[in-house]
Design a protein around this motif. Structure first.
Motif, PDB file in Angstrom:
ATOM      1  N   MET A  68       0.760  -1.292  -0.013  1.00  0.00           N
ATOM      2  CA  MET A  68      -0.138  -0.160  -0.103  1.00  0.00           C
ATOM      3  C   MET A  68       0.959   1.159  -0.048  1.00  0.00           C
ATOM      4  SD  MET A  68      -3.340  -0.097  -0.171  1.00  0.00           S
ATOM      5  CE  MET A  68      -3.885   1.287   0.704  1.00  0.00           C
ATOM      6  N   ALA A  69       2.244   1.116  -0.228  1.00  0.00           N
ATOM      7  CA  ALA A  69       2.971   2.363  -0.177  1.00  0.00           C
ATOM      8  C   ALA A  69       2.634   3.165  -1.650  1.00  0.00           C
ATOM      9  CB  ALA A  69       4.529   1.981  -0.547  1.00  0.00           C
ATOM     10  N   PRO A  70       2.700   4.539  -1.518  1.00  0.00           N
ATOM     11  CA  PRO A  70       3.642   5.148  -0.314  1.00  0.00           C
ATOM     12  C   PRO A  70       2.457   5.535   0.772  1.00  0.00           C
ATOM     13  CG  PRO A  70       2.988   6.532  -2.029  1.00  0.00           C
ATOM     14  CD  PRO A  70       2.579   5.195  -2.659  1.00  0.00           C
TER      15      PRO A  70
ATOM     16  N   GLY B 160     -12.570   4.029  -2.703  1.00  0.00           N
ATOM     17  CA  GLY B 160     -11.638   4.637  -2.025  1.00  0.00           C
ATOM     18  C   GLY B 160     -11.308   4.114  -0.433  1.00  0.00           C
ATOM     19  N   ASP B 161     -12.414   3.635   0.195  1.00  0.00           N
ATOM     20  CA  ASP B 161     -11.823   3.253   1.594  1.00  0.00           C
ATOM     21  C   ASP B 161     -10.808   2.327   1.625  1.00  0.00           C
ATOM     22  OD1 ASP B 161     -13.966   4.685   2.502  1.00  0.00           O
ATOM     23  OD2 ASP B 161     -15.447   3.264   2.589  1.00  0.00           O
ATOM     24  N   VAL B 162      -9.981   2.383   2.426  1.00  0.00           N
ATOM     25  CA  VAL B 162      -8.777   1.440   2.800  1.00  0.00           C
ATOM     26  C   VAL B 162      -9.498   0.541   3.866  1.00  0.00           C
ATOM     27  CG1 VAL B 162      -6.452   1.064   3.448  1.00  0.00           C
ATOM     28  CG2 VAL B 162      -7.171   3.127   2.219  1.00  0.00           C
ATOM     29  N   VAL B 163      -9.118  -0.947   3.707  1.00  0.00           N
ATOM     30  CA  VAL B 163      -9.935  -1.901   4.555  1.00  0.00           C
ATOM     31  C   VAL B 163      -8.755  -2.753   5.035  1.00  0.00           C
ATOM     32  CG1 VAL B 163     -12.109  -1.378   3.735  1.00  0.00           C
ATOM     33  CG2 VAL B 163     -10.599  -2.933   2.678  1.00  0.00           C
ATOM     34  N   ALA B 164      -8.911  -3.497   6.038  1.00  0.00           N
ATOM     35  CA  ALA B 164      -8.475  -4.753   6.471  1.00  0.00           C
ATOM     36  C   ALA B 164      -9.267  -6.003   5.915  1.00  0.00           C
ATOM     37  CB  ALA B 164      -8.056  -4.869   7.893  1.00  0.00           C
ATOM     38  N   ILE B 165      -8.813  -6.913   5.117  1.00  0.00           N
ATOM     39  CA  ILE B 165      -9.531  -7.760   4.509  1.00  0.00           C
ATOM     40  C   ILE B 165      -8.586  -9.163   4.434  1.00  0.00           C
ATOM     41  CG2 ILE B 165      -8.718  -7.087   1.958  1.00  0.00           C
ATOM     42  CD1 ILE B 165     -11.564  -7.888   1.020  1.00  0.00           C
TER      43      ILE B 165
ATOM     44  N   HIS C 295      -4.936  -8.609   4.969  1.00  0.00           N
ATOM     45  CA  HIS C 295      -4.318  -7.642   4.085  1.00  0.00           C
ATOM     46  C   HIS C 295      -4.844  -6.498   4.118  1.00  0.00           C
ATOM     47  CE1 HIS C 295      -2.738 -11.491   1.743  1.00  0.00           C
ATOM     48  NE2 HIS C 295      -3.843 -11.982   2.204  1.00  0.00           N
ATOM     49  N   VAL C 296      -4.241  -5.226   3.608  1.00  0.00           N
ATOM     50  CA  VAL C 296      -4.597  -3.931   3.673  1.00  0.00           C
ATOM     51  C   VAL C 296      -4.755  -3.857   2.133  1.00  0.00           C
ATOM     52  CG1 VAL C 296      -4.575  -1.882   4.376  1.00  0.00           C
ATOM     53  CG2 VAL C 296      -3.622  -3.502   6.035  1.00  0.00           C
ATOM     54  N   LYS C 297      -5.975  -3.278   1.650  1.00  0.00           N
ATOM     55  CA  LYS C 297      -6.235  -2.739   0.448  1.00  0.00           C
ATOM     56  C   LYS C 297      -7.126  -1.585   0.157  1.00  0.00           C
ATOM     57  CE  LYS C 297      -3.690  -6.098  -1.030  1.00  0.00           C
ATOM     58  NZ  LYS C 297      -2.370  -6.039  -1.695  1.00  0.00           N
ATOM     59  N   ARG C 298      -7.211  -1.048  -0.912  1.00  0.00           N
ATOM     60  CA  ARG C 298      -8.165  -0.044  -0.945  1.00  0.00           C
ATOM     61  C   ARG C 298      -9.376  -0.414  -1.763  1.00  0.00           C
ATOM     62  NH1 ARG C 298      -7.681   5.081  -0.675  1.00  0.00           N
ATOM     63  NH2 ARG C 298      -5.409   5.189  -0.396  1.00  0.00           N
ATOM     64  N   VAL C 299     -10.661   0.148  -1.613  1.00  0.00           N
ATOM     65  CA  VAL C 299     -11.669  -0.606  -2.135  1.00  0.00           C
ATOM     66  C   VAL C 299     -11.869   0.270  -3.701  1.00  0.00           C
ATOM     67  CG1 VAL C 299     -14.188  -0.671  -2.130  1.00  0.00           C
ATOM     68  CG2 VAL C 299     -12.896  -0.924  -0.084  1.00  0.00           C
ATOM     69  N   ALA C 300     -11.961  -0.562  -4.758  1.00  0.00           N
ATOM     70  CA  ALA C 300     -11.886   0.257  -6.035  1.00  0.00           C
ATOM     71  C   ALA C 300     -13.259   0.180  -6.502  1.00  0.00           C
ATOM     72  CB  ALA C 300     -10.870  -0.628  -6.914  1.00  0.00           C
ATOM     73  N   ALA C 301     -14.045  -0.983  -6.272  1.00  0.00           N
ATOM     74  CA  ALA C 301     -15.378  -0.804  -6.805  1.00  0.00           C
ATOM     75  C   ALA C 301     -16.241  -1.929  -5.777  1.00  0.00           C
ATOM     76  CB  ALA C 301     -15.344  -1.790  -8.019  1.00  0.00           C
ATOM     77  N   VAL C 302     -17.487  -1.362  -5.765  1.00  0.00           N
ATOM     78  CA  VAL C 302     -18.430  -2.111  -4.963  1.00  0.00           C
ATOM     79  C   VAL C 302     -19.608  -2.803  -5.815  1.00  0.00           C
ATOM     80  CG1 VAL C 302     -17.922  -0.673  -2.923  1.00  0.00           C
ATOM     81  CG2 VAL C 302     -20.010  -0.046  -4.485  1.00  0.00           C
TER      82      VAL C 302
END
Length: 337
Positions: free
Chosen positions: A63-65, A84-89, A96-103
């Motif tokens: 998830m850098a930077p 856009g939300d950043v979540v622990a999934i 893992h930690v990622k950004r939500v790109a689509a729902v």
């Protein structure tokens, strides 16, 4: 039998003391690290049934930077989920930690290598959100030293940035989508077009930074410009210069081209008081499709499509496809460093 019992007593006492010490030691280590998730060096939780901690430490740089190895993140419930939300999934037995790109209901596509959501480039969708509502993507620094700026011979009031590509022995080229943190990653780089300029005073000043006119080269519109606010100017805030198609407009374009993409209106006395820094926005791409995801992808009910901000190295939905929303354990808040 009595003599044997007497000899056994010291052994029992020693074993009891060792057991008590071991329990106390483990309890002390857990208490001394309340902000760390229980995990091994690979990031695998020591106990899959353990409740999610209110904070945990980031391992790795996918998830850098925006988030880097060692950051401690706060977690919150995410009853509602937005792009856009950043979540622990969790998947594959790991967190893992990622950004939500689509729902659910969104259509994710790949256009000229870039990810689009509902027909918009993902980075443009993220830019529509209020930065106070979520953890926005961080800017990626671009190599921009003082000697990379030169006075424009056609428009002497401007300083023009020439990008010296560190991957091509300092040749002047367009700005590419490299990441300084990915020193060992070998891949094909792509030209970027969402640049940002910071105009920073060399000495502290009273009050806000003075506004400056900033020009960006645009391959389709030739010249776009904006006014810096609080010392920052972004390409996405620029508007087309309507004189660019005229002879006067061509003069105003000056040295600007793909390899000289930014100019700042700074005369020589002003230039001596400021430093200029160039950044780029993160571009979300899928340059090496896995074959497991057939674009366009419509995200199903109770699914999410996630990506990592370190686009070249992150393993995410570009490889795995949409994931179950029930795998999300919490939303990431601003990290502490």
């Amino acid at each position: 039998m009595k003599p044997l019992a007497r000899r056994s007593l010291p052994i029992v006492a020693i074993l009891t003391a060792v057991a008590v010490f071991s329990v106390a030691y483990r309890w002390g280590r857990r208490s001394a690290h309340p902000n760390s998730a229980a995990s091994d060096s690979s990031g695998r939780p020591a106990n899959d049934r353990a409740p999610l901690p209110s904070a945990f430490r980031i391992v790795g740089n996918s998830m850098a930077p925006t988030l880097v190895d060692g950051d401690v993140c706060q977690l919150a419930d995410c009853d509602t989920l937005q792009i856009g939300d950043v979540v622990a999934i969790r998947w594959g037995g790991k967190r893992h930690v990622k950004r939500v790109a689509a729902v659910e209901g969104d259509v994710v596509d790949r256009v000229e290598g870039r990810l689009t959501v509902g027909g918009w480039r993902l980075e443009d969708r993220l830019a529509q959100r209020d930065t106070d509502e979520f953890l926005p993507p961080a800017l990626v620094p671009v190599n921009s030293q003082p000697d990379h700026w030169s006075r424009d011979a056609a428009v002497p009031s401007r300083l023009v940035y020439g990008h010296r590509n560190p991957h091509q022995a300092g040749r002047i080229t367009p700005v590419m989508d490299d990441y300084p943190i990915n020193q060992t990653v070998r891949r094909v780089l792509n030209r970027v077009d969402r640049l940002v300029v910071e105009i920073r005073a060399k000495t502290p000043t009273v009050g806000p930074e003075a506004p400056f006119r900033v020009f960006f080269y645009d391959a389709e519109r030739s010249l776009v410009s904006t006014t810096s606010r609080g010392g920052w100017a972004r390409y996405r805030d620029a508007v087309a210069d309507h004189t660019a198609d005229t002879e006067r407009g061509n003069e105003q374009l000056g040295m600007l081209d793909a390899a000289h993409p930014v100019a700042v209106e700074l005369d020589e006395p002003q230039a001596s008081r400021y430093t200029l820094h160039v950044y780029r926005e993160i571009e979300y791409r899928d340059d090496r499709p896995s074959g497991n995801v057939n674009y366009p992808v419509t995200v199903g009910d109770e699914e999410v499509f996630v990506v990592g901000d370190n686009v070249p190295i992150s393993v995410d939905s570009r490889t795995l496809g949409p994931l179950q929303r029930t795998a999300i354990e919490g939303q990431i808040r601003t990290p502490s460093r």
